[in-house]
Write a protein that holds these residues in place. Structure first.
Motif, mmCIF file in Angstrom:
data_model
loop_
_atom_site.group_PDB
_atom_site.id
_atom_site.type_symbol
_atom_site.label_atom_id
_atom_site.label_comp_id
_atom_site.label_asym_id
_atom_site.label_seq_id
_atom_site.Cartn_x
_atom_site.Cartn_y
_atom_site.Cartn_z
ATOM 1 N N LYS A 5 0.766 -1.353 -0.082
ATOM 2 C CA LYS A 5 -0.126 -0.063 0.497
ATOM 3 C C LYS A 5 1.233 1.040 -0.384
ATOM 4 C CE LYS A 5 -3.476 2.123 2.423
ATOM 5 N NZ LYS A 5 -4.681 2.236 3.892
ATOM 6 N N THR A 6 1.946 0.994 0.913
ATOM 7 C CA THR A 6 2.606 2.263 0.503
ATOM 8 C C THR A 6 3.447 2.340 -0.892
ATOM 9 O OG1 THR A 6 3.189 1.957 3.043
ATOM 10 C CG2 THR A 6 4.546 3.532 1.736
ATOM 11 N N ASN A 8 2.619 1.653 -3.950
ATOM 12 C CA ASN A 8 1.248 1.889 -4.627
ATOM 13 C C ASN A 8 1.189 3.887 -4.162
ATOM 14 O OD1 ASN A 8 1.164 -0.663 -5.258
ATOM 15 N ND2 ASN A 8 -0.296 -1.062 -3.925
ATOM 16 N N GLN A 9 1.005 4.285 -3.299
ATOM 17 C CA GLN A 9 1.287 5.681 -2.770
ATOM 18 C C GLN A 9 2.489 6.072 -3.273
ATOM 19 O OE1 GLN A 9 0.492 6.138 1.561
ATOM 20 N NE2 GLN A 9 -1.931 5.304 1.626
ATOM 21 N N LYS A 10 3.312 6.286 -3.080
ATOM 22 C CA LYS A 10 4.418 6.656 -3.343
ATOM 23 C C LYS A 10 4.763 6.578 -5.083
ATOM 24 C CE LYS A 10 7.663 5.862 0.035
ATOM 25 N NZ LYS A 10 8.773 5.085 0.770
ATOM 26 N N ALA A 12 2.237 6.785 -7.071
ATOM 27 C CA ALA A 12 1.042 7.967 -6.931
ATOM 28 C C ALA A 12 1.243 8.736 -7.592
ATOM 29 C CB ALA A 12 -0.370 7.488 -6.360
ATOM 30 N N ARG A 13 1.830 9.165 -6.112
ATOM 31 C CA ARG A 13 2.072 10.589 -5.724
ATOM 32 C C ARG A 13 3.264 10.750 -6.552
ATOM 33 N NH1 ARG A 13 4.764 9.606 -0.923
ATOM 34 N NH2 ARG A 13 2.541 9.827 0.067
#
Length: 530
Positions: A5-6, A8-10, A12-13
């Protein structure tokens, strides 16, 4: 699960930042600054125009007196700046130049009238302006720019390219908080510049309901029932109930920020002016960054012949400038070649001078490493030979002294101080390593003559001018006793007693005369090497 999850967030950012950078780089950016001396009010007008052009403008751009237009053009490329708005002031007028980078054109406007933000806000009963309105660019509205004339179309294109373009199918209405209105008057050829804050409110309800829908809740302490507020709208000023009509009512395609602004519902769009105001008049359009041909002029008209003459004159001027530039480059290259040649000659001269100095040192004393010391010692040997024998030595007896005399003659006379050398003796009374005439050759002469000289008296010379055959030879008590070798007394006849004697040199050569003050004194010991 948490790690993915972390990750994927990075990702996307990173994608969002990349898209934002591309979007930011594709939109137009501007510089708003002044040239020359401007007053306090014009400086404030420049700050207000920067506020209008936010966020795609340099908010805190610093301008120095020594900066020229080329400095701004040079820095505009790396920063992605596409437009310049340049204000200047004279004794009579205020002008504004609008330029497209990097190759123009440049539009010259005359500012007929202007009004600052503080003046506009102070004239309103209610003003609506906050910081969130300036996080997005304004919406550009052009009116009456469809008139005939190339200069009008060019003005419209320049104003459109100053602001980011909008896709009506994808735009987010919540990002539109203000607008810039440009109205062209074909009769007076003037342009009205206005800056408004935009507000959307729902319609079709009473003033009381509208009041309830607002952020600030009304004071209901005097009401017995809420129906009084909804039906009568008591204690509400007439200024709050603005007149809405067909001119500003529209159906919203999206939900808009604010209470009651729902999609597919009727809402009224209200504008509140926040300044600044300007009334502009186009004076001329010029190619390039203010240095090209004049494409349009509102006050001066020229015939085709005059235009052609101006073009020919400008072309000749450009050719002359190019020739001057080539000549300067050639002169710089020639000076550089000449400087390199002189430097090369100088280095060759220095090398030649060093080589000559080395050759001279080798010729003066090629086999002696001690140099000057050996030459002085050879001179002392010659002097000692003269004093001991009374004759000049042979030419090949002291070759080093001969070379030294030759070098002194070639370089001119030089006074040499006589070294006071201390006496040195060996164990047997001889000077050590003595190969001169005072050593081997002097011993042979001692054997031939037998007796030594008598000790000279005070005031008498050590040598006689004419040596008689019956004179006594050298005499010493011991064969190698140099301390007593000259201790014997030499007898002279009465005829030569009071005469000054000089040592007789070789035939055809002048006798040696010792330099110095006072009469010559006899000596007891032979000088050794110093």
């Amino acid at each position: 699960m948490g790690k993915s999850k972390t990750k994927n967030q990075k990702k996307a950012r990173a994608v969002a930042n990349h898209v934002a950078e591309e979007t930011y780089g594709s939109v137009p950016h501007s510089f708003v600054f002044h040239r020359g001396q401007v007053g306090k009010n014009v400086a404030q007008l420049i700050l207000d125009v920067r506020r209008t052009m936010e966020p795609y403008t340099a908010e805190t751009l610093k301008v120095r007196k020594k900066n020229v237009l080329k400095d701004f053009v040079a820095i505009a490329g790396p920063l992605g700046v596409t437009h310049f708005m340049i204000f200047s002031k004279t004794d009579n007028t205020i002008s504004m130049r609008l330029a497209r980078l990097p190759k123009g054109p440049m539009l010259h406007f005359k500012v007929l009238k202007y009004c600052l933000v503080k003046d506009v806000v102070s004239s309103l009963k209610k003003h609506r302006m906050h910081e969130q309105q300036f996080t997005h660019h304004p919406l550009l509205i052009l009116n009456n720019f469809g008139a005939d004339g190339m200069h009008v179309k060019l003005m419209a294109t320049m104003f459109q390219n100053m602001f980011p373009s909008i896709n009506v199918h994808k735009v987010n209405l919540n990002n539109i908080k203000r607008c810039v209105l440009l109205n062209y008057n074909p009769t007076t050829m003037e342009i009205e510049f206005r800056h408004y804050s935009l507000k959307v409110v729902p319609v079709g309800m009473s003033r009381g309901v509208k009041k309830l829908m607002q952020e600030k809740f009304p004071n209901m302490s005097k009401f017995e029932d809420i129906s009084e507020l909804l039906m009568k709208g008591a204690n509400l000023s007439e200024s709050e109930a603005e007149q809405d009509g067909d001119h500003n009512i529209t159906e919203l395609p999206q939900n808009y920020s604010g209470r009651g602004n729902m999609a597919s519902q009727q809402s009224a769009v209200r504008l509140t002016e926040i300044g600044p105001r300007m009334t502009l008049q186009l004076t001329k359009i010029q190619e390039g960054m203010g240095e090209g041909n004049v494409l349009y002029h509102s006050f001066i008209t020229k015939t085709e012949e005059e235009i052609q003459e101006i073009l020919n004159r400008k072309e000749a001027k450009l050719k002359e400038k190019e020739q001057r530039r080539k000549k300067q480059e050639q002169n710089i290259a020639d000076k550089k070649d000449k400087r390199d040649e002189l430097k090369k000659k100088s280095l060759q001269g220095i090398k030649r001078k060093h080589a000559e100095a080395e050759e001279d040192s080798e010729v003066e004393d090629p086999g002696n490493q001690d140099g000057q010391t050996a030459a002085v010692e050879s001179d002392d040997e010659v002097e000692y030979y003269r004093q001991a024998v009374g004759e000049e030595p042979d030419e090949d007896m002291f070759p080093s002294a001969k070379r030294r005399r030759f070098s002194e003659k070639s370089h001119g006379p030089a006074k040499r101080e006589k070294k006071q050398l201390p006496p040195r003796q060996g164990k047997d009374g001889k000077s050590p390593n003595r190969k001169g005439p005072g050593g081997q050759r002097g011993d042979k002469m001692d054997k031939k003559q037998g007796k030594g000289w008598n000790k000279p008296r005070e005031g008498e010379k050590s040598f006689g001018k004419n040596k008689k055959p019956g004179g006594k030879p050298f005499k010493s008590k011991k064969p190698f006793d140099r301390d007593n070798k000259f201790s014997g007394k030499k007898k002279f006849d009465n005829k030569n007693k009071d005469k000054n004697f000089k040592s007789k040199g070789q035939k055809g050569k002048p006798s040696f005369k010792k330099s110095g003050s006072g009469p010559r004194q006899g000596f007891k010991q032979r000088k050794g090497k110093g």
